[in-house]
Design a protein around this motif. Structure first.
Motif, PDB file in Angstrom:
ATOM      1  N   SER A  70    -109.064  -1.400  72.184  1.00 24.26           N
ATOM      2  CA  SER A  70    -108.253  -2.545  71.779  1.00 24.26           C
ATOM      3  C   SER A  70    -108.957  -3.824  72.205  1.00 24.26           C
ATOM      4  N   ILE A  71    -108.626  -4.900  71.532  1.00 20.84           N
ATOM      5  CA  ILE A  71    -109.161  -6.195  71.953  1.00 20.84           C
ATOM      6  C   ILE A  71    -108.707  -6.522  73.369  1.00 20.84           C
ATOM      7  N   PHE A  72    -107.571  -5.943  73.787  1.00 20.19           N
ATOM      8  CA  PHE A  72    -107.028  -6.250  75.112  1.00 20.19           C
ATOM      9  C   PHE A  72    -107.721  -5.471  76.223  1.00 20.19           C
ATOM     10  N   CYS A  73    -108.638  -4.601  75.844  1.00 19.73           N
ATOM     11  CA  CYS A  73    -109.490  -3.949  76.842  1.00 19.73           C
ATOM     12  C   CYS A  73    -110.662  -4.852  77.216  1.00 19.73           C
ATOM     13  N   ASN A  74    -110.829  -5.952  76.480  1.00 20.69           N
ATOM     14  CA  ASN A  74    -111.876  -6.933  76.757  1.00 20.69           C
ATOM     15  C   ASN A  74    -111.339  -8.033  77.660  1.00 20.69           C
ATOM     16  N   GLU A  75    -112.159  -9.043  77.876  1.00 18.71           N
ATOM     17  CA  GLU A  75    -111.727 -10.262  78.547  1.00 18.71           C
ATOM     18  C   GLU A  75    -112.046 -11.433  77.637  1.00 18.71           C
ATOM     19  N   PHE A  76    -111.584 -12.616  78.022  1.00 21.44           N
ATOM     20  CA  PHE A  76    -111.910 -13.790  77.222  1.00 21.44           C
ATOM     21  C   PHE A  76    -113.435 -13.876  77.049  1.00 21.44           C
ATOM     22  N   TYR A  77    -113.847 -14.251  75.870  1.00 18.49           N
ATOM     23  CA  TYR A  77    -115.268 -14.214  75.509  1.00 18.49           C
ATOM     24  C   TYR A  77    -116.059 -15.230  76.325  1.00 18.49           C
ATOM     25  N   LYS A  78    -117.255 -14.806  76.713  1.00 23.81           N
ATOM     26  CA  LYS A  78    -118.150 -15.714  77.429  1.00 23.81           C
ATOM     27  C   LYS A  78    -119.030 -16.421  76.406  1.00 23.81           C
ATOM     28  N   VAL A  79    -118.662 -17.606  76.028  1.00 27.54           N
ATOM     29  CA  VAL A  79    -119.429 -18.368  75.047  1.00 27.54           C
ATOM     30  C   VAL A  79    -120.745 -18.793  75.686  1.00 27.54           C
TER      31      VAL A  79
END
Length: 931
Positions: free
Chosen positions: A793-802
């Motif tokens: 899921s997208i919620f297994c990620n964290e906020f993207y590191k731009v």
């Protein structure tokens, strides 16, 4: 040759139309089948926990729009904390005991059923309601531990709730006594403060005369420093004013302020005793003329007794600081059974519980033995009491009076204060350990808590500072029992009460609260049973939910939680409800609040600011919205509304939300379509080598990311939605994606220019999806699937590191100036289009005369400058004052890129295209370092 086939046209399975009502249920089914909540927990293993403790909705009836707002807000918070790097758990709960369910059972099966039957049917009914509500909550896209929720009727919770009561009793906070409590005749029980609402009510307001007592005329004369003979010359009356004539049969005293001045007024036929400040308005109201004979203070009148207006007894003067001259006569009639202040004042004057006159029964009728009015309901007795006073000459004045009055929140009927023997938690009782009173601890707890919005602190502080003792006991069947034994004669608790509470808790842990009905006193204490009886009361249902910090956070779900919770979130009415009861119980047990922060949201109203009402016909049910528009629209509406005040909803508002959603979805579709043939692992361009406008776009999304993360951190969601919409429509739609199309479509498929653009779009898409995922969860998951997300899921990620862009600040400053110039150029081109001289902007040519700084910025883009304006040619020169000239471009239109160029058709093998396209198709390709 069909040059259209040579363009790198975008392609994606991500559809333009969301078709949310049809597609969302598939995601719900997938999430449940794959146990997504568990997968997210596994992905967050080892991360710091974030605990949002669920304030349990009541297990009765389908969810309404207020429930949806509450659960969606909680879901947004839990998801954004997951993305922020926390193991954000969410255990949903339900409040299961109490009056509403018991009333439903009575309606279905009749009143007067045995307690065990009521409990059995109530438990089954609550379980059925929970399943209905759970299904609707899941449909809203709320991710939670739905397979393992907490329920206040779970045997373990019921047992731990009784243990919590035991802890509070051991610390000395609990006592039994006779006190006026909020009493509902329809409920047949005491009510909590949070179960009381105020509505307008018409009553008879009366001014009543308490005749002077001949036996104490000498004391009255002395108090006024006047001759006794003057008072003996004519009758007199002390006058009170009340809007509750039904309380007069229970009058036992008269309250005066010790420092107020009271006047003796001669009105001709009699004397009247009134507060000096109220003489003029009272005489005008009574249509009397009078003169002041003498004055004295309330303190001088203390203890002097006057005749009851229609019974043969006397009412002495008590002194009370709460008496005022805002209305009435400045003298308050005192019925200790039906007023908290009256009760406290009378107790201070030594009145014993047994001496308190309390003729109103639990059903609202006077006891049969009450003279004149026995057997009557108090509301029907009001006019008859007035008639009796007219008959005996004690009525001075009567009028119809409209005022705000207490009502039961369930039955919508008037309630009263009524003295009953109840169990209380004392607000000013000090703990046995000497650590201070409950009020002191609770007020300190308020100060230690963070509030969102901040005004909640003052509100809760005022409620705690002014609240009376908490009435813990209720006279119901469907509730956790106050399971202890009391002596038949003295009413004292059994000396082994702490031990017995644990014994009974263990029984309840095995068989539920029904165990208390089954167990006998003999089984509990043996031979001593003849002296003791089981306490029949149940606990206030607010104690159920108010102790979930013990029964859930430290009990049934201790592994998923910690104490105190990071956040409690509920509607603003819970300052007097769940926030309040949880604070009191935790301060009694733990000495501190059960939460670090409190967040409150407002109530939902229609487009005209009216409350949702079936009778008005303005109810918008969440089920209807999800079936017609999709849960995503409801979620977006919640997030885009400032929840700190009222949340306004209407069909028109939802239509606007749909349009906002479409703009966001179309942006996502463009992004996904243009990176569909891009492999980041093998084709990404290093950040430092990206085209200048691409680096600027990364700087923009990085700024957006930083701002949105800060808003999420402080639970501010509507600025996030606003910024996402502006970014999609203005920064991307009106600028970056617009100027990017030429590079994406016309340069070589694998050219560095195109891969630079795709690299940037890849970063932007990942950042946007994770920023919007807490709100638009279904859409984010759908887009992630298209991108080939390797996580569950997208919620297994964290906020993207731009990626960090070097010199981002100076780059942003430069491009801010260029975008200002672009806006002015576009305006001039629009004028040219209006005149009919060009169709698209690519048919235009621009000549710029620019001041030095702006000239340097524009010139640095070289030949790429024309792509910024989306025109076919640009020429620039320095000037003191900016001047923009637009004209029709000269040359032929390229069939492939649509630029108007002089070299279109120059290559005889490709007569319809320009030299740029020939190079991009068959040569080395153009170099695009800037735009």
């Amino acid at each position: 040759m069909d040059y259209k086939n040579t363009l790198n046209l975008p392609d994606t399975p991500f559809p333009m139309r969301g078709n949310l009502p049809a597609r969302e249920p598939n995601w719900v089914e997938k999430w449940c089948k794959e146990d997504l909540y568990k997968a997210i927990r596994q992905s967050k293993a080892g991360k710091p926990k974030f605990v949002l403790h669920d304030g349990p909705p009541y297990a009765n009836g389908d969810i309404h729009i207020g429930h949806a707002v509450n659960k969606i807000l909680k879901d947004i918070i839990v998801k954004c904390r997951c993305l922020a790097g926390y193991d954000a758990r969410y255990v949903p709960g339900w409040d299961c005991h109490g009056m509403p369910i018991e009333i439903q059972i009575e309606k279905t099966h009749g009143k007067g059923k045995p307690t065990l039957e009521v409990q059995e049917k109530s438990r089954a009914y609550a379980a059925e309601q929970i399943e209905r509500q759970k299904k609707d909550f899941i449909r809203l896209g709320v991710l939670a531990d739905w397979e393992n929720p907490y329920k206040t009727m779970n045997f373990s919770n019921e047992a731990d709730e009784l243990r919590a009561l035991g802890k509070i009793m051991e610390k000395g906070y609990v006592f039994r006594g006779l006190k006026p409590v909020n009493w509902c005749f329809d409920c047949g029980s005491a009510l909590a403060e949070a179960e009381v609402e105020y509505k307008d009510k018409q009553d008879i307001a009366v001014d009543v005369g308490f005749a002077f007592n001949k036996a104490t005329l000498d004391k009255l004369a002395a108090a006024f420093n006047m001759p006794l003979a003057t008072l003996q010359a004519k009758p007199g009356q002390l006058v009170i004013w009340t809007t509750t004539p039904w309380t007069l049969p229970a009058n036992q005293a008269l309250n005066m302020h010790p420092e107020l001045v009271y006047s003796l007024i001669d009105v001709g036929s009699k004397f009247l005793l009134l507060a000096q400040e109220r003489v003029k308005p009272c005489l005008e109201s009574y249509e009397l003329q009078g003169s002041e004979v003498a004055t004295t203070t309330g303190a001088a009148l203390e203890g002097i007794a006057f005749h009851h207006p229609f019974y043969d007894r006397l009412s002495p003067v008590y002194l009370a600081d709460y008496v005022s001259t805002d209305a009435g006569t400045g003298i308050v009639h005192c019925s200790p059974a039906y007023g908290v202040d009256d009760f406290l004042t009378s107790k201070a004057y030594g009145l014993k519980d047994a001496d308190i006159i309390n003729p109103v029964m639990g059903n609202g009728q006077y006891v049969d033995s009450l003279p004149f009015f026995g057997g009557l309901h108090i509301w029907k007795a009001n006019p008859l009491i007035v008639e009796k006073m007219i008959e005996v000459g004690s009525l001075v004045k009567q009028v119809k009076f409209g005022h705000s009055y207490m009502h039961c929140w369930r039955h919508k009927t008037p309630i009263i204060y009524r003295a009953t023997s109840q169990w209380f938690a004392g607000m000013d009782v000090k703990s046995n350990d000497g650590s201070g009173s409950l009020r002191e601890k609770a007020l300190a707890g308020v100060e230690a808590t963070e509030f969102f919005p901040a005004w909640g602190k003052a509100r809760l502080h005022a409620m705690i500072a002014n609240r009376p003792d908490w009435t813990l006991s209720r006279q119901r069947q469907w509730g956790v029992p106050m399971a202890f034994l009391v002596h038949r004669e003295t009413g004292e608790l059994h000396p082994r009460t702490p031990e017995l509470i644990e014994t009974i808790a263990q029984m309840i842990e095995q068989k539920g609260i029904e165990a208390w009905q089954h167990v006998t006193v003999e089984e509990l204490i043996g031979d001593d049973a003849k002296n003791y009886v089981k306490n029949p009361d149940t606990l206030d249902v607010w104690f159920d939910s108010g102790t979930t910090h013990e029964t859930v956070l430290r009990g049934s779900h201790a592994d998923e939680s910690h104490f105190p919770a990071d956040l409690y979130l509920e509607g603003s009415d819970q300052h007097r409800g769940w926030f309040h009861s949880s604070l009191l119980t935790s301060c009694m047990i733990n000495g501190v609040p059960p939460y670090k922060a409190l967040l409150t949201h407002g109530f939902v109203v229609d487009g005209q600011g009216r409350k949702m009402s079936k009778s008005v016909g303005n109810v918008i049910a969440p089920q209807q919205v999800t079936d017609k528009m999709g849960a995503e629209i409801l979620r977006l509406w919640v997030a885009s509304t400032d929840y700190s005040g009222e949340l306004t909803i209407s069909d028109e508002i939802l239509k606007r939300v749909v349009e906002s959603y479409r703009r966001i979805r179309n942006t996502l579709r463009f992004l996904l379509a243009n990176i569909s043939d891009f492999d980041f692992a093998t084709q990404a361009v290093a950040t430092a080598e990206l085209a200048e406008v691409d680096q600027y776009a990364l700087a923009l999304v990085s700024k957006l990311q930083s701002e949105c993360e800060a808003h999420y951190q402080s639970y501010e969601f509507h600025p996030i939605v606003s910024k996402l919409q502006i970014f999609c429509s203005e920064d991307l739609g009106s600028f970056y994606l617009d100027v990017l199309k030429d590079r994406l479509y016309t340069t070589g498929v694998d050219s560095k220019s195109r891969r630079s653009a795709q690299t940037t779009l890849y970063h932007i898409t990942h950042a946007l999806l994770r920023l919007m995922a807490p709100v638009l969860s279904f859409t984010a998951e759908e887009a992630c699937e298209v991108m080939g997300n390797v996580e569950a899921s997208i919620f297994c990620n964290e906020f993207y590191k731009v990626p960090t862009v070097a010199n981002a600040e100076s780059l942003s400053s430069k491009w801010a100036g260029l975008l200002g110039l672009r806006a002015r150029v576009v305006k001039e081109l629009e004028n040219l289009r209006t005149e009919g001289k060009i169709g698209s902007s690519l048919q235009g040519s621009v000549t710029l005369h620019l001041p030095e700084e702006l000239h340097a910025a524009a010139a640095s883009l070289g030949d790429d400058l024309k792509f910024l304006f989306i025109v076919s040619s640009v020429s620039i020169s320095k000037a003191d004052v900016e001047k923009i000239e637009v004209s029709t471009a000269t040359g032929e239109k390229c069939e492939r890129c649509w630029h108007v160029r002089a070299d279109t058709g120059a290559d005889p093998q490709h007569p319809g295209v320009c030299g740029r396209c020939v190079s991009n198709l068959f040569g080395e390709g153009e170099v695009r370092n800037h735009v």
